[in-house]
Design a protein around this motif. Structure first.
Motif, mmCIF file in Angstrom:
data_model
loop_
_atom_site.group_PDB
_atom_site.id
_atom_site.type_symbol
_atom_site.label_atom_id
_atom_site.label_comp_id
_atom_site.label_asym_id
_atom_site.label_seq_id
_atom_site.Cartn_x
_atom_site.Cartn_y
_atom_site.Cartn_z
ATOM 1 N N VAL A 197 -53.818 -9.288 -56.780
ATOM 2 C CA VAL A 197 -55.025 -9.845 -55.747
ATOM 3 C C VAL A 197 -56.295 -10.003 -56.651
ATOM 4 O O VAL A 197 -56.625 -8.926 -57.264
ATOM 5 N N ILE A 198 -56.900 -10.991 -56.247
ATOM 6 C CA ILE A 198 -58.519 -11.059 -56.852
ATOM 7 C C ILE A 198 -59.232 -11.023 -55.790
ATOM 8 O O ILE A 198 -59.281 -11.839 -54.754
ATOM 9 N N CYS A 199 -60.116 -9.827 -55.706
ATOM 10 C CA CYS A 199 -61.123 -9.728 -54.762
ATOM 11 C C CYS A 199 -62.438 -10.487 -55.188
ATOM 12 O O CYS A 199 -63.053 -9.855 -56.276
ATOM 13 N N MET A 200 -62.692 -11.796 -54.564
ATOM 14 C CA MET A 200 -63.690 -12.578 -55.188
ATOM 15 C C MET A 200 -64.892 -12.605 -54.470
ATOM 16 O O MET A 200 -64.954 -12.974 -53.425
ATOM 17 N N ASP A 201 -66.045 -12.242 -55.064
ATOM 18 C CA ASP A 201 -67.366 -13.005 -54.670
ATOM 19 C C ASP A 201 -67.876 -14.160 -54.742
ATOM 20 O O ASP A 201 -67.138 -14.978 -55.503
ATOM 21 N N ILE A 202 -68.627 -14.581 -53.933
ATOM 22 C CA ILE A 202 -68.997 -16.321 -53.926
ATOM 23 C C ILE A 202 -70.255 -16.318 -54.809
ATOM 24 O O ILE A 202 -70.116 -17.139 -55.804
ATOM 25 N N GLN A 203 -71.391 -15.659 -54.400
ATOM 26 C CA GLN A 203 -72.575 -16.101 -55.188
ATOM 27 C C GLN A 203 -72.871 -15.195 -56.406
ATOM 28 O O GLN A 203 -73.026 -13.914 -56.367
ATOM 29 N N MET A 204 -72.527 -15.927 -57.547
ATOM 30 C CA MET A 204 -72.658 -15.219 -58.966
ATOM 31 C C MET A 204 -73.356 -15.919 -59.846
ATOM 32 O O MET A 204 -73.230 -17.428 -59.796
ATOM 33 N N PRO A 205 -73.970 -15.376 -60.971
ATOM 34 C CA PRO A 205 -74.547 -16.208 -61.878
ATOM 35 C C PRO A 205 -73.623 -16.795 -62.746
ATOM 36 O O PRO A 205 -72.500 -16.481 -62.823
ATOM 37 N N GLY A 206 -74.084 -18.025 -63.453
ATOM 38 C CA GLY A 206 -72.922 -18.716 -64.279
ATOM 39 C C GLY A 206 -72.096 -19.549 -63.318
ATOM 40 O O GLY A 206 -72.467 -20.254 -62.563
ATOM 41 N N MET A 207 -70.790 -19.069 -63.552
ATOM 42 C CA MET A 207 -69.823 -19.738 -62.515
ATOM 43 C C MET A 207 -69.613 -18.849 -61.415
ATOM 44 O O MET A 207 -69.450 -17.873 -61.334
ATOM 45 N N ASP A 208 -69.809 -19.454 -60.263
ATOM 46 C CA ASP A 208 -69.911 -18.812 -59.120
ATOM 47 C C ASP A 208 -68.235 -18.585 -58.465
ATOM 48 O O ASP A 208 -67.167 -19.237 -59.227
ATOM 49 N N GLY A 209 -68.217 -17.971 -57.642
ATOM 50 C CA GLY A 209 -66.707 -17.704 -56.909
ATOM 51 C C GLY A 209 -65.884 -18.973 -56.500
ATOM 52 O O GLY A 209 -64.612 -19.099 -56.510
ATOM 53 N N LEU A 210 -66.686 -20.063 -55.904
ATOM 54 C CA LEU A 210 -66.093 -21.141 -55.425
ATOM 55 C C LEU A 210 -65.420 -21.804 -56.785
ATOM 56 O O LEU A 210 -64.207 -22.112 -56.678
ATOM 57 N N ALA A 211 -66.105 -21.992 -57.774
ATOM 58 C CA ALA A 211 -65.645 -22.748 -58.895
ATOM 59 C C ALA A 211 -64.351 -21.901 -59.656
ATOM 60 O O ALA A 211 -63.487 -22.392 -60.058
ATOM 61 N N ALA A 212 -64.596 -20.464 -59.601
ATOM 62 C CA ALA A 212 -63.485 -19.823 -60.009
ATOM 63 C C ALA A 212 -62.498 -19.788 -59.427
ATOM 64 O O ALA A 212 -61.235 -19.843 -59.811
ATOM 65 N N THR A 213 -62.522 -20.040 -58.110
ATOM 66 C CA THR A 213 -61.207 -19.831 -57.281
ATOM 67 C C THR A 213 -60.594 -21.276 -57.329
ATOM 68 O O THR A 213 -59.255 -21.387 -57.338
ATOM 69 N N GLU A 214 -61.279 -22.520 -57.497
ATOM 70 C CA GLU A 214 -60.565 -23.653 -57.759
ATOM 71 C C GLU A 214 -60.010 -23.631 -58.987
ATOM 72 O O GLU A 214 -58.767 -24.368 -59.239
ATOM 73 N N LYS A 215 -60.482 -23.094 -60.034
ATOM 74 C CA LYS A 215 -59.714 -22.744 -61.475
ATOM 75 C C LYS A 215 -58.548 -21.796 -61.235
ATOM 76 O O LYS A 215 -57.522 -22.081 -61.973
ATOM 77 N N LEU A 216 -58.601 -20.960 -60.530
ATOM 78 C CA LEU A 216 -57.311 -19.969 -60.352
ATOM 79 C C LEU A 216 -56.408 -20.302 -59.291
ATOM 80 O O LEU A 216 -55.506 -19.704 -58.943
#
Length: 233
Positions: A52-71
């Motif tokens: 399980v990945i507990c993911m924040d959305i608003q983060m500097p660099g790559m945000d949680g939305l982009a990371a979720t798409e990659k993962l």
């Protein structure tokens, strides 16, 4: 059984520490790593293989939305932790593959339960939170500043009248128990209808079904709905 392996992703170290303490009290959970942005999350997920990945959305660099798409192709279930009043990317995160979302001001018990729910393969969509989120974000489901592609012809016509009723109630944030009470049927019957709706619409889970219903105009934000007069199942 092996404990649930959890990766915490948030740019605020204090929040990560709090989540680690809360989840670390559970004998069936283990926090295996932390990340401060999306890029770190992708690297950590590849190395640690979390459940399980507990993911924040608003983060500097790559945000949680982009990371979720990659993962989204990994085996990890992604639980979005968001601040409701600030997060304009919520539905886009769900469409990107998140298994559920939870407000950051939720109770420790709700966080623990959410991790178990998404790890078990179910989607987490709090009925109360659904109502609030839909009213605010349904008019603009696409990510801000991203052109909205024309929606394909929806397979809504394949649904029976009862399945359409279940989808509409689902989209309004009702739980299975509430839907059963509204339609005067058993919860087992509701679960069967929900499963058939997901299959016919070609969506992954009930969260995707909610997004589908609003994207295709089956339910209009802010509208009311009278209780069905038929109790056939």
């Amino acid at each position: 059984m092996s404990p649930i392996r959890i990766l915490l992703v948030d740019d605020q170290a204090l929040l990560r520490a709090g989540f680690r303490i809360i989840l670390g009290t559970q004998p069936d959970m283990e926090v295996v790593g932390e990340a401060a942005n999306g890029l770190e999350a992708i690297a950590a997920a590849a190395e640690l293989k979390p459940d399980v990945i507990c993911m924040d959305i608003q983060m500097p660099g790559m945000d949680g939305l982009a990371a979720t798409e990659k993962l989204r192709e990994t085996s990890a279930a992604i639980l979005v932790l968001t601040t409701f009043n600030e997060d304009a990317y919520l539905f886009a995160a769900l469409e990107a593959g998140a298994a559920g979302f939870l407000l950051k001001n939720s109770s420790p018990e709700e966080l623990i339960d959410a991790v178990r729910v998404v790890h078990g393969g179910d989607a987490l969509l709090s009925p109360a939170l659904t109502r609030r989120v839909i009213e605010r974000f349904a008019p603009a489901l696409a990510r801000p500043e991203t052109p909205v592609a024309p929606a394909p012809a929806p397979p809504i016509t394949e649904l029976t009248e009862r399945e359409r009723e279940v989808l509409e109630l689902l989209a309004r944030g009702l739980s299975n128990q509430e839907i059963a009470g509204t339609l005067y049927v058993g919860e087992a019957t509701v679960k069967t209808h929900v499963s058939r709706v997901l299959q016919k619409l070609g969506v992954r889970d009930r969260i995707q079904a909610v997004v589908f219903a609003y994207e295709h105009g089956l339910v209009i934000p802010g509208s009311s709905r009278q209780d069905p007069s038929s109790d056939a199942s």
